[in-house]
Design a protein around this motif. Structure first.
Motif, PDB file in Angstrom:
ATOM      1  N   HIS A  46      16.207  55.355  42.355  1.00 41.56           N
ATOM      2  CA  HIS A  46      16.712  54.001  42.646  1.00 41.56           C
ATOM      3  C   HIS A  46      15.826  52.926  42.026  1.00 41.56           C
ATOM      4  CE1 HIS A  46      20.184  54.776  45.151  1.00 41.56           C
ATOM      5  NE2 HIS A  46      19.490  55.705  45.792  1.00 41.56           N
ATOM      6  N   LEU A  47      14.537  53.137  42.043  1.00 41.13           N
ATOM      7  CA  LEU A  47      13.617  52.152  41.483  1.00 41.13           C
ATOM      8  C   LEU A  47      13.604  52.174  39.954  1.00 41.13           C
ATOM      9  CD1 LEU A  47      10.624  52.678  43.931  1.00 41.13           C
ATOM     10  CD2 LEU A  47      12.142  50.689  43.849  1.00 41.13           C
ATOM     11  N   ALA A  48      13.617  53.377  39.379  1.00 37.33           N
ATOM     12  CA  ALA A  48      13.486  53.519  37.930  1.00 37.33           C
ATOM     13  C   ALA A  48      14.814  53.371  37.200  1.00 37.33           C
ATOM     14  CB  ALA A  48      12.848  54.864  37.593  1.00 37.33           C
ATOM     15  N   GLY A  49      15.902  53.746  37.850  1.00 36.69           N
ATOM     16  CA  GLY A  49      17.219  53.542  37.263  1.00 36.69           C
ATOM     17  C   GLY A  49      17.794  54.698  36.474  1.00 36.69           C
ATOM     18  N   ASN A  50      16.990  55.715  36.194  1.00 35.48           N
ATOM     19  CA  ASN A  50      17.541  56.893  35.515  1.00 35.48           C
ATOM     20  C   ASN A  50      16.685  58.115  35.826  1.00 35.48           C
ATOM     21  OD1 ASN A  50      15.478  57.348  33.367  1.00 35.48           O
ATOM     22  ND2 ASN A  50      16.161  55.340  32.646  1.00 35.48           N
ATOM     23  N   SER A  51      17.230  59.288  35.563  1.00 32.56           N
ATOM     24  CA  SER A  51      16.553  60.520  35.960  1.00 32.56           C
ATOM     25  C   SER A  51      15.279  60.778  35.166  1.00 32.56           C
ATOM     26  CB  SER A  51      17.495  61.715  35.867  1.00 32.56           C
ATOM     27  OG  SER A  51      17.958  61.878  34.553  1.00 32.56           O
ATOM     28  N   SER A  52      15.281  60.436  33.899  1.00 29.24           N
ATOM     29  CA  SER A  52      14.092  60.658  33.077  1.00 29.24           C
ATOM     30  C   SER A  52      12.900  59.858  33.600  1.00 29.24           C
ATOM     31  CB  SER A  52      14.393  60.289  31.622  1.00 29.24           C
ATOM     32  OG  SER A  52      13.230  60.400  30.839  1.00 29.24           O
ATOM     33  N   MET A  53      13.118  58.585  33.862  1.00 27.66           N
ATOM     34  CA  MET A  53      12.035  57.750  34.382  1.00 27.66           C
ATOM     35  C   MET A  53      11.671  58.147  35.809  1.00 27.66           C
ATOM     36  SD  MET A  53      12.765  53.996  32.710  1.00 27.66           S
ATOM     37  CE  MET A  53      11.378  53.234  33.525  1.00 27.66           C
ATOM     38  N   ALA A  54      12.654  58.545  36.603  1.00 25.94           N
ATOM     39  CA  ALA A  54      12.381  58.980  37.971  1.00 25.94           C
ATOM     40  C   ALA A  54      11.496  60.218  37.972  1.00 25.94           C
ATOM     41  CB  ALA A  54      13.680  59.253  38.716  1.00 25.94           C
ATOM     42  N   GLU A  55      11.746  61.130  37.052  1.00 26.63           N
ATOM     43  CA  GLU A  55      10.912  62.332  36.955  1.00 26.63           C
ATOM     44  C   GLU A  55       9.481  61.980  36.578  1.00 26.63           C
ATOM     45  OE1 GLU A  55      13.015  64.977  34.325  1.00 26.63           O
ATOM     46  OE2 GLU A  55      14.716  65.088  35.698  1.00 26.63           O
ATOM     47  N   GLN A  56       9.309  61.008  35.689  1.00 23.92           N
ATOM     48  CA  GLN A  56       7.963  60.568  35.307  1.00 23.92           C
ATOM     49  C   GLN A  56       7.260  59.898  36.489  1.00 23.92           C
ATOM     50  OE1 GLN A  56       6.347  61.135  32.235  1.00 23.92           O
ATOM     51  NE2 GLN A  56       4.643  60.548  33.538  1.00 23.92           N
ATOM     52  N   VAL A  57       8.004  59.094  37.237  1.00 24.09           N
ATOM     53  CA  VAL A  57       7.444  58.461  38.437  1.00 24.09           C
ATOM     54  C   VAL A  57       6.981  59.541  39.416  1.00 24.09           C
ATOM     55  CG1 VAL A  57       7.991  57.090  40.506  1.00 24.09           C
ATOM     56  CG2 VAL A  57       8.723  56.297  38.243  1.00 24.09           C
ATOM     57  N   MET A  58       7.793  60.563  39.601  1.00 24.16           N
ATOM     58  CA  MET A  58       7.433  61.646  40.515  1.00 24.16           C
ATOM     59  C   MET A  58       6.177  62.371  40.052  1.00 24.16           C
ATOM     60  SD  MET A  58       9.403  61.751  43.121  1.00 24.16           S
ATOM     61  CE  MET A  58       9.208  63.413  43.723  1.00 24.16           C
ATOM     62  N   GLU A  59       6.114  62.690  38.783  1.00 24.61           N
ATOM     63  CA  GLU A  59       4.929  63.373  38.256  1.00 24.61           C
ATOM     64  C   GLU A  59       3.679  62.525  38.501  1.00 24.61           C
ATOM     65  OE1 GLU A  59       3.105  64.765  33.983  1.00 24.61           O
ATOM     66  OE2 GLU A  59       5.285  64.876  34.253  1.00 24.61           O
ATOM     67  N   ASN A  60       3.770  61.244  38.149  1.00 17.59           N
ATOM     68  CA  ASN A  60       2.634  60.351  38.343  1.00 17.59           C
ATOM     69  C   ASN A  60       2.263  60.214  39.823  1.00 17.59           C
ATOM     70  OD1 ASN A  60       2.742  59.984  35.581  1.00 17.59           O
ATOM     71  ND2 ASN A  60       3.628  57.938  35.692  1.00 17.59           N
ATOM     72  N   THR A  61       3.278  60.178  40.672  1.00 16.63           N
ATOM     73  CA  THR A  61       3.060  60.056  42.113  1.00 16.63           C
ATOM     74  C   THR A  61       2.297  61.251  42.659  1.00 16.63           C
ATOM     75  OG1 THR A  61       5.017  58.669  42.451  1.00 16.63           O
ATOM     76  CG2 THR A  61       4.236  59.936  44.363  1.00 16.63           C
ATOM     77  N   PHE A  62       2.731  62.449  42.319  1.00 16.70           N
ATOM     78  CA  PHE A  62       2.077  63.640  42.862  1.00 16.70           C
ATOM     79  C   PHE A  62       0.673  63.820  42.296  1.00 16.70           C
ATOM     80  CE2 PHE A  62       6.366  64.617  44.314  1.00 16.70           C
ATOM     81  CZ  PHE A  62       6.090  65.048  45.608  1.00 16.70           C
ATOM     82  N   ILE A  63       0.464  63.438  41.058  1.00 19.09           N
ATOM     83  CA  ILE A  63      -0.890  63.467  40.498  1.00 19.09           C
ATOM     84  C   ILE A  63      -1.773  62.472  41.238  1.00 19.09           C
ATOM     85  CG2 ILE A  63      -2.275  62.884  38.453  1.00 19.09           C
ATOM     86  CD1 ILE A  63       0.083  64.060  36.771  1.00 19.09           C
TER      87      ILE A  63
END
Length: 100
Positions: A46-63
């Motif tokens: 919802h924040l990033a607007g697409n799945s590719s960016m959402a996946e990057q947000v998730m990776e960065n978040t868990f790191i």
């Protein structure tokens, strides 16, 4: 190493995850992912607007969580609120970096 938390602000399951993460135990990361990845991904999308960016947000978040678990202070916020704040921060950083 044992860690104690105020019970009214963090559930027993969250206590276990936080304690394991603070000990850099892989099981803590697995529990964190299994417990929160779906809801955090929805927020990321919802924040990033697409799945590719959402996946990057998730990776960065868990790191970020793995590296900075000691910055979680149960007296200041619930674990869920802390996670949401990290997702929001990582999404903002990613969105801003794509505008440059």
């Amino acid at each position: 190493m044992s860690h104690s938390y105020t019970l009214h602000q963090i559930s027993l399951a969250e206590q276990r995850i936080v304690s394991l993460l603070k000990d850099k135990n892989k099981e803590g990361f697995e529990l964190l992912y299994d417990t929160y990845s779906k809801s955090l991904y929805i927020l990321s999308w919802h924040l990033a607007g697409n799945s590719s960016m959402a996946e990057q947000v998730m990776e960065n978040t868990f790191i970020y969580i793995w590296k900075n678990i000691d910055s979680f202070l149960p007296a200041r916020s619930s674990f869920g609120v802390w996670l949401v704040c990290i997702v929001k921060g990582e999404a903002i950083k990613l969105i801003n970096s794509t505008k440059s």
